[in-house]
Every structure is written in C-alpha cells, then in structure tokens.
Design a protein around this motif. Structure first.
Motif, PDB file in Angstrom:
ATOM      1  N   PRO A  65       0.839  -1.202   0.000  1.00 46.39           N
ATOM      2  CA  PRO A  65       0.000   0.000   0.000  1.00 46.39           C
ATOM      3  C   PRO A  65       0.875   1.253   0.000  1.00 46.39           C
ATOM      4  CG  PRO A  65      -0.701  -1.587   1.663  1.00 46.39           C
ATOM      5  CD  PRO A  65       0.616  -2.059   1.148  1.00 46.39           C
ATOM      6  N   PRO A  66       0.409   2.371  -0.530  1.00 44.43           N
ATOM      7  CA  PRO A  66      -0.975   2.600  -0.983  1.00 44.43           C
ATOM      8  C   PRO A  66      -1.238   2.156  -2.429  1.00 44.43           C
ATOM      9  CG  PRO A  66       0.283   4.610  -1.141  1.00 44.43           C
ATOM     10  CD  PRO A  66       1.214   3.591  -0.548  1.00 44.43           C
ATOM     11  N   GLU A  67      -0.209   1.599  -3.088  1.00 48.48           N
ATOM     12  CA  GLU A  67      -0.408   1.148  -4.466  1.00 48.48           C
ATOM     13  C   GLU A  67      -1.330  -0.063  -4.486  1.00 48.48           C
ATOM     14  OE1 GLU A  67       2.255  -0.063  -8.414  1.00 48.48           O
ATOM     15  OE2 GLU A  67       3.189   0.054  -6.433  1.00 48.48           O
ATOM     16  N   ARG A  68      -2.193  -0.105  -5.501  1.00 50.17           N
ATOM     17  CA  ARG A  68      -3.136  -1.215  -5.639  1.00 50.17           C
ATOM     18  C   ARG A  68      -2.963  -1.901  -6.993  1.00 50.17           C
ATOM     19  NH1 ARG A  68      -9.016   0.802  -3.238  1.00 50.17           N
ATOM     20  NH2 ARG A  68      -8.326   1.109  -1.073  1.00 50.17           N
ATOM     21  N   TYR A  69      -3.201  -3.184  -6.945  1.00 50.70           N
ATOM     22  CA  TYR A  69      -3.092  -3.960  -8.184  1.00 50.70           C
ATOM     23  C   TYR A  69      -4.347  -3.743  -9.010  1.00 50.70           C
ATOM     24  CZ  TYR A  69      -1.793  -7.820 -11.268  1.00 50.70           C
ATOM     25  OH  TYR A  69      -1.436  -8.580 -12.349  1.00 50.70           O
ATOM     26  N   SER A  70      -4.167  -3.404 -10.279  1.00 46.47           N
ATOM     27  CA  SER A  70      -5.300  -3.068 -11.137  1.00 46.47           C
ATOM     28  C   SER A  70      -5.385  -4.002 -12.337  1.00 46.47           C
ATOM     29  CB  SER A  70      -5.174  -1.625 -11.635  1.00 46.47           C
ATOM     30  OG  SER A  70      -4.017  -1.472 -12.450  1.00 46.47           O
ATOM     31  N   PHE A  71      -6.533  -3.922 -13.014  1.00 45.73           N
ATOM     32  CA  PHE A  71      -6.748  -4.718 -14.219  1.00 45.73           C
ATOM     33  C   PHE A  71      -5.784  -4.313 -15.325  1.00 45.73           C
ATOM     34  CE2 PHE A  71      -9.103  -5.567 -18.231  1.00 45.73           C
ATOM     35  CZ  PHE A  71      -9.182  -6.951 -18.122  1.00 45.73           C
ATOM     36  N   LYS A  72      -5.469  -3.025 -15.377  1.00 51.53           N
ATOM     37  CA  LYS A  72      -4.518  -2.523 -16.372  1.00 51.53           C
ATOM     38  C   LYS A  72      -3.135  -3.122 -16.148  1.00 51.53           C
ATOM     39  CE  LYS A  72      -2.610   1.761 -18.302  1.00 51.53           C
ATOM     40  NZ  LYS A  72      -2.562   3.249 -18.194  1.00 51.53           N
ATOM     41  N   MET A  73      -2.726  -3.240 -14.882  1.00 48.60           N
ATOM     42  CA  MET A  73      -1.442  -3.849 -14.562  1.00 48.60           C
ATOM     43  C   MET A  73      -1.427  -5.324 -14.967  1.00 48.60           C
ATOM     44  SD  MET A  73      -0.771  -2.126 -10.807  1.00 48.60           S
ATOM     45  CE  MET A  73       0.741  -3.042 -10.521  1.00 48.60           C
ATOM     46  N   LEU A  74      -2.554  -5.987 -14.761  1.00 48.25           N
ATOM     47  CA  LEU A  74      -2.664  -7.400 -15.139  1.00 48.25           C
ATOM     48  C   LEU A  74      -2.483  -7.580 -16.642  1.00 48.25           C
ATOM     49  CD1 LEU A  74      -3.376 -10.374 -14.513  1.00 48.25           C
ATOM     50  CD2 LEU A  74      -5.791  -9.751 -14.788  1.00 48.25           C
ATOM     51  N   LEU A  75      -3.174  -6.755 -17.422  1.00 45.89           N
ATOM     52  CA  LEU A  75      -3.058  -6.836 -18.880  1.00 45.89           C
ATOM     53  C   LEU A  75      -1.644  -6.513 -19.342  1.00 45.89           C
ATOM     54  CD1 LEU A  75      -6.381  -5.155 -20.107  1.00 45.89           C
ATOM     55  CD2 LEU A  75      -5.822  -7.588 -20.057  1.00 45.89           C
ATOM     56  N   ASP A  76      -1.018  -5.544 -18.689  1.00 45.15           N
ATOM     57  CA  ASP A  76       0.345  -5.149 -19.071  1.00 45.15           C
ATOM     58  C   ASP A  76       1.336  -6.279 -18.781  1.00 45.15           C
ATOM     59  OD1 ASP A  76       2.221  -3.047 -19.987  1.00 45.15           O
ATOM     60  OD2 ASP A  76       3.013  -3.257 -17.953  1.00 45.15           O
ATOM     61  N   GLU A  77       1.146  -6.971 -17.644  1.00 48.74           N
ATOM     62  CA  GLU A  77       2.042  -8.072 -17.279  1.00 48.74           C
ATOM     63  C   GLU A  77       1.855  -9.285 -18.193  1.00 48.74           C
ATOM     64  OE1 GLU A  77       2.262  -7.031 -12.489  1.00 48.74           O
ATOM     65  OE2 GLU A  77       1.034  -8.693 -13.225  1.00 48.74           O
ATOM     66  N   LEU A  78       0.627  -9.475 -18.664  1.00 54.51           N
ATOM     67  CA  LEU A  78       0.352 -10.640 -19.507  1.00 54.51           C
ATOM     68  C   LEU A  78       0.626 -10.395 -20.981  1.00 54.51           C
ATOM     69  CD1 LEU A  78      -2.996 -11.930 -17.944  1.00 54.51           C
ATOM     70  CD2 LEU A  78      -0.689 -12.800 -17.552  1.00 54.51           C
ATOM     71  N   PHE A  79       0.355  -9.147 -21.444  1.00 52.22           N
ATOM     72  CA  PHE A  79       0.447  -8.889 -22.876  1.00 52.22           C
ATOM     73  C   PHE A  79       1.233  -7.624 -23.223  1.00 52.22           C
ATOM     74  CE2 PHE A  79      -3.749 -10.786 -21.900  1.00 52.22           C
ATOM     75  CZ  PHE A  79      -3.523 -12.041 -22.426  1.00 52.22           C
TER      76      PHE A  79
END
Length: 346
Positions: A65-79
């Motif tokens: 914290p305070p950083e949160r894991y986001s959907f955008k981060m997920l997509l960036d890590e995968l693709f």
C-alpha cells in the motif's frame, strides 16, 4: 514439518502420475465416445482461470500500500512489451498438440504401457537440453538414457488389456499408439526446453506464463481443433457429446493435477521424483492387472525394472563439487521436470 511435506509431495506425485493414465485410458474405453479436442480445450480453460487467480493473488501480496493492483497492470504483465507473450505461442501450440496426442495414445494403448512409454520424455528433454541449452549431462545420465530406451522398447512386446485384446485392430492400434507417444514426447521435450529458455530471460512470473500458455492453447484448440477438424461431429452431438463422469474426471486431472503438483514439487528432490515414478508404474500395472485384465509378462517386468532403475539413476545426486556448480547455475531457473509438471506434461 519438512518431512511431512516431503511425504505429502510423494503421495501427490504418485497419485497424479498413476491415476491420470488410468482415468484417461478408462474414459476412452467406454461406449460413449467424446472428442479429445473439446476435452483439451476444457482443461486449458480451467488452467487459464486458475492460473489467473494464482497470479493475481501473488501480485496483490507483493504490492505494498498505498499502491493497488489493477486490471490494467494485469493486462500489461500478460500482454505488455516486456511480457514476451508472442514467444509463448510456440510452446503453447506444441503443448496443445501433445495434450491431444495423450488422449489419442490413451485410447490405443493400455494404461501400463502408456505410463511406461511416456517416460521417453526424459530422453527427449535431455537431448534437446543438450542441443538447445548447451547443457552437459553426466556420465550416469547418459547411461540412464540408454537403459531407459531399452526398457521402453521391451514393454512394447505384446501384452494388452481386455479392451485392446477385444479390438479387431489390436496390433495397428498399438503401433499408432506408440507413434503418438513418441511424437508427444518429442513435442514435450522441445516445448519444455524452449519454455525454460524463455524463463531464463524473463521477469514475468511463472503463473503469468501459464496464463499465456493456456490462452494461446485455447484459441487454436477451439477454432482449429474443435470447429475446423471436429466441427461436423460437434454439430451432430454437441460440444459435450459423449461426456461421462470419467471424462470430467480426466479433464479435472489434466487441469488441476499439474497445478497441485506444482505447489508441492518444491519439497521433492530428484530422488523422490524418481521414487514416485517407480511407485506410479508399479501401481498402474497392478491396477491394470485387476481392473483391465492386463497381461503382465516377464519381458514387460524386465522393461519396467529398467525404466524404474533408469529414472532413479538419472536423478541421482552427483559429487559435491559438481553439485555446487550445477545448483549455482540453475538457481534462477525452473527445472525441465518442473516445467513439464507445471504445464501437465505427465
């Protein structure tokens, strides 16, 4: 506690190795025939969602914290640019073909012969690691490969279970079954070594790689395998045509068995893995004898013994000096055996 975990890992390895072959074989001998292509796609879908979940949980724990894991981060890590997702397409397609061949070979070979013959993946993985990764094998490993080849050749002598004996084309089924196992093992060796080579130069988590592998297996598996090659049958019988509880169990074993092993395999050393393989072969032969009327011959026993000895010898620890060099070189790598387990590769 470590000892308990070691015994748990042994049990899981034996359970996965033994019953996957038996369940695949039994599901393919039932009157209701299902499409292997649809089963593989279902298995990959389950692996995809499970790997996504594990990856998200791992990354959420890593981010403070305070950083949160986001959907955008997920997509960036995968693709994203650093994900090297394009490179994953090669092993993904190879694993897809391999998984389909596993179902095919299980329909042609009895469970015991299939289980023993599939140990050929040790030979192919070792050879491709020498060719592609420029890895050196020790003398006892070359001896074990030679023993393994002889053992696998011996178990091909006529045996068979009640299902294969009742077939009008028993000999041709065995030939096609063995050919499919050989091709599957070659693909497994190439894909495993190529996957390891990618992991060496990557910062992406192993769970993210599994997400990519599953996704790039689902796409060609569905559009080429299901729609293009088996499209007429799917229209006639439906996607889940011929499915039974044993089909569902085979899919679950393919999907979650490898993931479960991936969790416990870090507690198993090479000796324990070899021991687990030996017990699995004995267990598969015993169950096949009583459940499938499998004919165990003296030559088959000799072949199994050579395969079990070779498996143990291949993972035998080397001298202390050699061990330190080997372990320091592989500290930041995923072993070929672990890669095979992570990606269901029995």
């Amino acid at each position: 506690m470590a000892v308990n975990l070691k015994w748990v890992s042994l049990f899981v390895l034996v359970f996965q190795n033994s019953f996957l072959a038996l369940i695949l074989r039994y599901s393919k001998t039932l009157p209701d025939k299902y499409l292997s292509s649809t089963a593989v796609v279902c298995s990959e879908c389950l692996k995809f969602f499970t790997s996504v979940l594990f990856h998200i949980v791992q990354r959420v724990r890593e981010i403070k914290p305070p950083e949160r894991y986001s959907f955008k981060m997920l997509l960036d890590e995968l693709f994203g640019k650093e994900s090297d997702c394009i490179k994953i397409m090669v092993p993904a397609v190879l694993y897809l073909i391999q998984n389909n061949l596993q179902y095919y070979s299980a329909s042609k070979l009895d469970a015991a012969t299939y289980q023993v013959s599939y140990q050929m993946k040790i030979i192919t993985t070792a050879i491709f690691s020498v060719i592609i990764l420029k890895r050196s094998l020790f003398k006892h490993q070359w001896i074990s490969i030679f023993m393994l080849a002889i053992g696998i050749a011996l178990v091909q002598f006529p045996t068979g279970d009640s299902a294969s004996k009742s077939s009008d084309n028993a000999m041709s089924d065995k030939i096609f079954g063995i050919i499919s196992v050989v091709i599957a093992c070659i693909l497994s060796g190439v894909a495993g070594v190529y996957f390891e080579k990618i992991l060496k130069k990557s910062k992406v988590t192993l769970w993210a790689r599994n997400v990519q592998l599953s996704l790039f297996s689902i796409i060609p598996g569905y559009f080429i395998g299901v729609l293009l090659m088996d499209g007429e049958t799917v229209k006639e019988k439906g996607f889940f045509g011929g499915y039974t509880r044993w089909t569902v169990l085979a899919i679950l074993f393919q999907a979650f068995g490898g993931i479960l092993v991936a969790v416990v395999v870090k507690y198993a050393d090479n000796i324990l893995k070899g021991f687990a393989t030996s017990i699995s072969i004995i267990l598969s032969c015993t169950i096949s004898y009583f459940a499938f009327d499998f004919n165990i011959t003296l030559i088959f026993i000799l072949g199994c013994s050579l395969v079990m000895c070779a498996t143990y010898l291949y993972g035998k620890p080397v001298k202390q000096v050699e061990t330190e060099v080997s372990y320091s070189r592989l500290e930041n790598q995923t072993s070929l055996e672990d890669i095979e387990i992570h990606n269901i590769k029995n």
